[in-house]
Design a protein around this motif. Sequence first.
Motif, PDB file in Angstrom:
ATOM      1  N   ASN A  53       0.874  -1.169   0.000  1.00  7.16           N
ATOM      2  CA  ASN A  53       0.000   0.000   0.000  1.00  7.16           C
ATOM      3  C   ASN A  53       0.914   1.222   0.000  1.00  7.16           C
ATOM      4  N   CYS A  92       1.066   3.637   3.122  1.00  3.68           N
ATOM      5  CA  CYS A  92       1.621   3.313   4.450  1.00  3.68           C
ATOM      6  C   CYS A  92       2.825   2.385   4.377  1.00  3.68           C
ATOM      7  N   ASP A 141       2.650  -0.874   4.030  1.00  3.80           N
ATOM      8  CA  ASP A 141       2.316  -2.240   4.447  1.00  3.80           C
ATOM      9  C   ASP A 141       2.300  -3.158   3.229  1.00  3.80           C
ATOM     10  N   CYS A 176      -3.292  -2.950   8.405  1.00  4.42           N
ATOM     11  CA  CYS A 176      -4.337  -2.589   9.364  1.00  4.42           C
ATOM     12  C   CYS A 176      -5.482  -3.601   9.297  1.00  4.42           C
ATOM     13  N   CYS A 212      -6.225   0.565   1.574  1.00  2.59           N
ATOM     14  CA  CYS A 212      -6.135  -0.557   2.523  1.00  2.59           C
ATOM     15  C   CYS A 212      -7.090  -1.670   2.085  1.00  2.59           C
TER      16      CYS A 212
HETATM   17 FE1  FES Z   1      -1.421   0.074   5.930  1.00  5.69          FE
HETATM   18 FE2  FES Z   1      -4.086   0.012   5.991  1.00  5.69          FE
HETATM   19  S1  FES Z   1      -2.748   1.347   7.045  1.00  5.69           S
HETATM   20  S2  FES Z   1      -2.769  -1.257   4.855  1.00  5.69           S
END
Ligand code: FES
Length: 141
Positions: free
Chosen positions: A36, A39, A41, A68, A113
């Motif tokens: 993502n 962020c 992730d 998240c 997300c």
């Molecule tokens: Fe990183 Fe949602 S804040 S995937």
Amino acid sequence: MGLGSDMYRQQILDHYKNPRNYGELEDPTFSHVGENPMCGDEIRIDVDLSEDGDEAVIEAVAFSGDGCAISQAAASMLSSELQGKTVDELLEMDRDDVTELLGVDISPMRVKCAVLAEKVAQDGAEIYRGELDKEKTTTED
Ligand code: FES
């Protein structure tokens, strides 16, 4: 907030705490990692197909990585939803399909997300198809 929304929120938390199909497949047909950009992730998606080619049916899906609650719940729900679908059906999915699975309205900030797992699975499928096409071209030459 209505009762329906509470129920969906509980489902999201349940998928986050007890993710379905979490892990890695032993010898996946294709595997892809994506992040993502908002962020950083990352999620990895492994997919097993029943056969090669355009009509390939998704037999198994596993995911791993961090994120998240929304991203993890969406990945968990998607991993179950994809089983039995064709690669074409996966590629036709859009953000509304994920929102429908989650059952809640996603704020613009969290859309990335929510669609992370879907995007990673679709990118993986497209790369896999590209490689198949390359192989075909190479063999035909
Ligand atoms: Fe990183 Fe949602 S804040 S995937």
